[in-house]
Design an enzyme around this catalytic site. Structure first.
Site, PDB file in Angstrom:
ATOM      1  N   LYS A 264       9.483  33.135  31.868  1.00  0.00           N
ATOM      2  CA  LYS A 264      10.571  33.041  30.889  1.00  0.00           C
ATOM      3  C   LYS A 264       9.972  32.714  29.537  1.00  0.00           C
ATOM      4  O   LYS A 264       9.247  31.723  29.388  1.00  0.00           O
ATOM      5  CB  LYS A 264      11.573  31.952  31.316  1.00  0.00           C
ATOM      6  CG  LYS A 264      12.642  31.651  30.255  1.00  0.00           C
ATOM      7  CD  LYS A 264      13.700  30.671  30.775  1.00  0.00           C
ATOM      8  CE  LYS A 264      14.674  30.246  29.672  1.00  0.00           C
ATOM      9  NZ  LYS A 264      15.701  29.284  30.133  1.00  0.00           N
ATOM     10  N   ASP A 269      16.177  28.332  22.338  1.00  0.00           N
ATOM     11  CA  ASP A 269      17.420  28.477  23.085  1.00  0.00           C
ATOM     12  C   ASP A 269      18.517  27.637  22.454  1.00  0.00           C
ATOM     13  O   ASP A 269      18.634  26.453  22.720  1.00  0.00           O
ATOM     14  CB  ASP A 269      17.179  28.064  24.552  1.00  0.00           C
ATOM     15  CG  ASP A 269      18.412  28.241  25.419  1.00  0.00           C
ATOM     16  OD1 ASP A 269      19.394  28.858  24.944  1.00  0.00           O
ATOM     17  OD2 ASP A 269      18.386  27.774  26.574  1.00  0.00           O
ATOM     18  N   LYS A 276      24.635  25.023  22.661  1.00  0.00           N
ATOM     19  CA  LYS A 276      24.222  23.775  23.302  1.00  0.00           C
ATOM     20  C   LYS A 276      24.775  22.588  22.545  1.00  0.00           C
ATOM     21  O   LYS A 276      24.629  22.522  21.322  1.00  0.00           O
ATOM     22  CB  LYS A 276      22.691  23.674  23.291  1.00  0.00           C
ATOM     23  CG  LYS A 276      22.053  24.337  24.459  1.00  0.00           C
ATOM     24  CD  LYS A 276      20.597  23.941  24.590  1.00  0.00           C
ATOM     25  CE  LYS A 276      19.935  24.806  25.606  1.00  0.00           C
ATOM     26  NZ  LYS A 276      20.484  24.655  26.967  1.00  0.00           N
ATOM     27  N   ASP A 288      11.250  26.518  25.445  1.00  0.00           N
ATOM     28  CA  ASP A 288      11.871  27.324  26.497  1.00  0.00           C
ATOM     29  C   ASP A 288      11.061  28.590  26.841  1.00  0.00           C
ATOM     30  O   ASP A 288      11.506  29.418  27.621  1.00  0.00           O
ATOM     31  CB  ASP A 288      13.308  27.683  26.073  1.00  0.00           C
ATOM     32  CG  ASP A 288      14.258  27.787  27.239  1.00  0.00           C
ATOM     33  OD1 ASP A 288      13.915  27.284  28.322  1.00  0.00           O
ATOM     34  OD2 ASP A 288      15.341  28.393  27.068  1.00  0.00           O
ATOM     35  N   GLU A 349      20.742  32.088  29.835  1.00  0.00           N
ATOM     36  CA  GLU A 349      20.090  33.335  29.397  1.00  0.00           C
ATOM     37  C   GLU A 349      18.781  33.603  30.134  1.00  0.00           C
ATOM     38  O   GLU A 349      18.358  34.740  30.265  1.00  0.00           O
ATOM     39  CB  GLU A 349      19.815  33.277  27.883  1.00  0.00           C
ATOM     40  CG  GLU A 349      18.542  32.511  27.439  1.00  0.00           C
ATOM     41  CD  GLU A 349      18.548  31.042  27.796  1.00  0.00           C
ATOM     42  OE1 GLU A 349      19.640  30.485  27.995  1.00  0.00           O
ATOM     43  OE2 GLU A 349      17.453  30.437  27.882  1.00  0.00           O
ATOM     44  N   ARG A 351      17.843  33.454  33.262  1.00  0.00           N
ATOM     45  CA  ARG A 351      17.913  34.286  34.480  1.00  0.00           C
ATOM     46  C   ARG A 351      18.144  35.753  34.130  1.00  0.00           C
ATOM     47  O   ARG A 351      17.756  36.638  34.886  1.00  0.00           O
ATOM     48  CB  ARG A 351      18.974  33.714  35.428  1.00  0.00           C
ATOM     49  CG  ARG A 351      20.361  33.698  34.853  1.00  0.00           C
ATOM     50  CD  ARG A 351      21.277  32.746  35.624  1.00  0.00           C
ATOM     51  NE  ARG A 351      21.069  31.351  35.246  1.00  0.00           N
ATOM     52  CZ  ARG A 351      21.738  30.325  35.753  1.00  0.00           C
ATOM     53  NH1 ARG A 351      22.646  30.526  36.704  1.00  0.00           N
ATOM     54  NH2 ARG A 351      21.522  29.100  35.357  1.00  0.00           N
TER      55      ARG A 351
END
Ligand code: BES
Ligand code: ZN
Ligand code: ZN
Length: 500
Positions: A264, A269, A276, A288, A349, A351
């Protein structure tokens, strides 16, 4: 980068003369109410040092009421004509397990951090322990800063060993972890997906790995990567494919296993439209991309170690921004390979980008082992804390080999259950599947995420690492600086090099 030096024990005495500090490892045993201290490495040399400096280390340790706890350090001022050293550092080795040895190494590294001093180490001599110790020393001494001003000073470590390869491989591993940490620490205004892809190209060039970068129209089939990454259309998402073959062996030539590692690589993010909140939890999200950085770090060492295995790393690079081109909760996207997914929370996001990578590997790469590594869910941190990474796989044998590799290296992982009762959480009324669960009773978020990924691996042997808890450290302690830890680099190197 720190460059430790291996010195032959026979000539170590000469090297010692130029060191500014000498580190000596000790253990403590209490029997019949008498406390004994032992110095497990290079006993005869240590004896000579005691004579030269006219000190008795046992008495010094008694004076300090030393416990021998791993990482305990006592500083003793010394002076002798023919030596530059002005202090001896006595380093507690605890029970001398791998774990204790690493803690001791990290403590010594921290002690030396940021100072241009030469430190000669007489702490451990067993090859296995020395490797762990030398890696941890370097990790403890690691610094990352954007401060201007005089360049950072770095310490130089000398290790007495009759096997210099031990120190050389320790340094290759520690440098890979440091390089991974550097990438994680880099702020997201600099670290765009393009920037990270360029760094990968540089690293591949330096180490002799094949690399290819896809962007723009070439990503047409990568529906997950585009849905997330187009929220920040300039420069937009990148897909990076890096390949390692053992010297002289092409993929088609052999019977060697092929391992594909998908990482990833979300450079920041924000959560997207599902922003968030509170904002304090957003600030750490430049990390991230830690999974993709760890995969890059690990593969970059393989040309050196030459394991008999083919390895492909797929870095799924995108920013999850909030903008006019962000995806919306309720969108339906088409992942690589054709499955449709109902997107209900744009903060899940990771996955989506990983699913594209897994499906790409299944369709094009014939993996024998399909692995992914990701800072995927806050829930993983709640489940196994910050000491273990969460590992999901249906293959017990592979789980065991990773757990053992983790204990040996310090990147510890815990085998988690793929709870099939949760499959229901992925049902969508309008698409092939949903990527999050709307229902409260599916509260193990790390499990739901793992089950979603599993839908893209077909019948391949698959292992998923959720490193949300361990990829980043909230405090500067032990081996870790505050920020990116480089978790996964040691684990993957160890596992890949012990596979063949
Ligand atoms: N990058 C985060 C996961 C994360 C959280 C990593 C904390 C490191 C520390 C991920 O993209 C995310 O936002 N996950 C959500 C999933 C949820 C919306 C289903 C989460 O864990 O809250
Ligand atoms: Zn997210
Ligand atoms: Zn994320």
């Amino acid at each position: 980068m720190l460059q430790p030096i291996a010195v032959d024990p026979k000539t170590f005495q000469d090297a010692l003369a130029d060191a500014q500090a000498i580190a000596i490892g000790f253990t403590q045993v209490t029997a019949d109410e008498k406390t004994e201290f032992n110095f497990p490495a290079n006993a005869s040399l240590i004896k000579k040092l005691e004579e030269t400096f006219e000190i008795n280390l046992h008495d010094e340790l008694s004076f300090f009421s030393a416990t021998g706890k791993s990482g305990e350090i006592f500083e003793i001022p010394v002076a002798a004509d023919q030596f530059s050293a002005d202090r001896i550092l006595l380093v507690g080795l605890g029970d001398e397990t791998n774990y204790a040895i690493r803690q001791a190494g990290a403590a010594l590294g921290r002690k030396a951090r940021g100072k241009a001093r030469t430190i000669a180490s007489l702490c451990v001599s067993n090859h296995e322990q020395l490797k762990s110790f030398a890696i941890s020393v370097q990790l403890g001494a690691y610094i990352w800063t954007q401060k201007t001003g005089p360049a950072q000073e770095i310490p130089l470590f000398l290790f007495a060993t009759d096997k210099p390869e031990v120190i050389e491989s320790a340094s290759v591993i520690a440098n890979a972890v440091s390089q991974t940490r550097d990438l994680i620490h880099t702020p997201a205004n600099i670290k765009t997906p393009l920037w990270l892809a360029d760094e990968a190209v540089k690293i591949a060039g330096e180490t002799g790995l094949e690399i290819r970068v896809l962007s723009g129209k070439d990503l047409a089939e990568f529906g997950g990567l585009r849905a997330v990454g187009n929220s920040s259309p300039k420069p937009g998402p990148r897909f990076v494919e890096i390949t390692y073959h053992p010297r002289g062996k092409k993929k088609s030539a052999g019977i060697l296993p092929h391992v594909v590692i998908v990482g990833k690589g979300i450079t920041y993010d924000t959560g997207g439209v599902s922003l968030k909140r509170p904002y304090e939890i957003m600030a750490p999200m430049k990390s991230d991309m830690a999974g993709s950085a760890a995969a890059l770090g690990a593969i970059s060492t393989l040309p050196y170690f030459q394991p008999q295995v083919h390895v492909t790393v797929l870095m799924m690079l995108a920013e999850n921004a909030l903008s006019g081109t962000s995806q919306r909760p309720s969108d339906v996207i088409t992942q690589y390979g054709g499955k449709t997914v109902e997107v209900l929370d744009t903060d899940a996001e990771g996955r989506l980008v990983l699913a594209d990578g897994l499906a790409y590997a299944v369709k094009n790469l014939e993996p024998d082992y399909l692995i992914d590594i990701a800072t995927l869910t806050g829930a993983a941190t709640l489940g196994v804390g910050r000491q273990y990474g969460a590992m999901y796989t249906r293959n017990e044998k592979v789980a065991k080999s990773f757990s053992e590799a983790g204990e040996r290296t310090g990147d510890r992982v815990w085998h988690m259950p793929l709870v099939d009762d949760y499959q229901e959480a992925l049902e969508s009324p309008i698409a092939d599947l949903s990527h999050v669960s709307g229902k409260k009773r599916f509260s193990a978020g790390s499990v739901t995420a793992a089950l979603f990924l599993e839908r893209f691996v077909e019948d391949h042997t698959w292992v998923h690492f959720d490193i949300a808890g361990v990829g980043r450290s909230e405090s500067d302690s032990g081996e870790n600086p505050k920020g990116g830890t480089g978790f996964g680099v040691r684990l993957l190197i160890e596992w890949l090099t012990s596979l063949s």
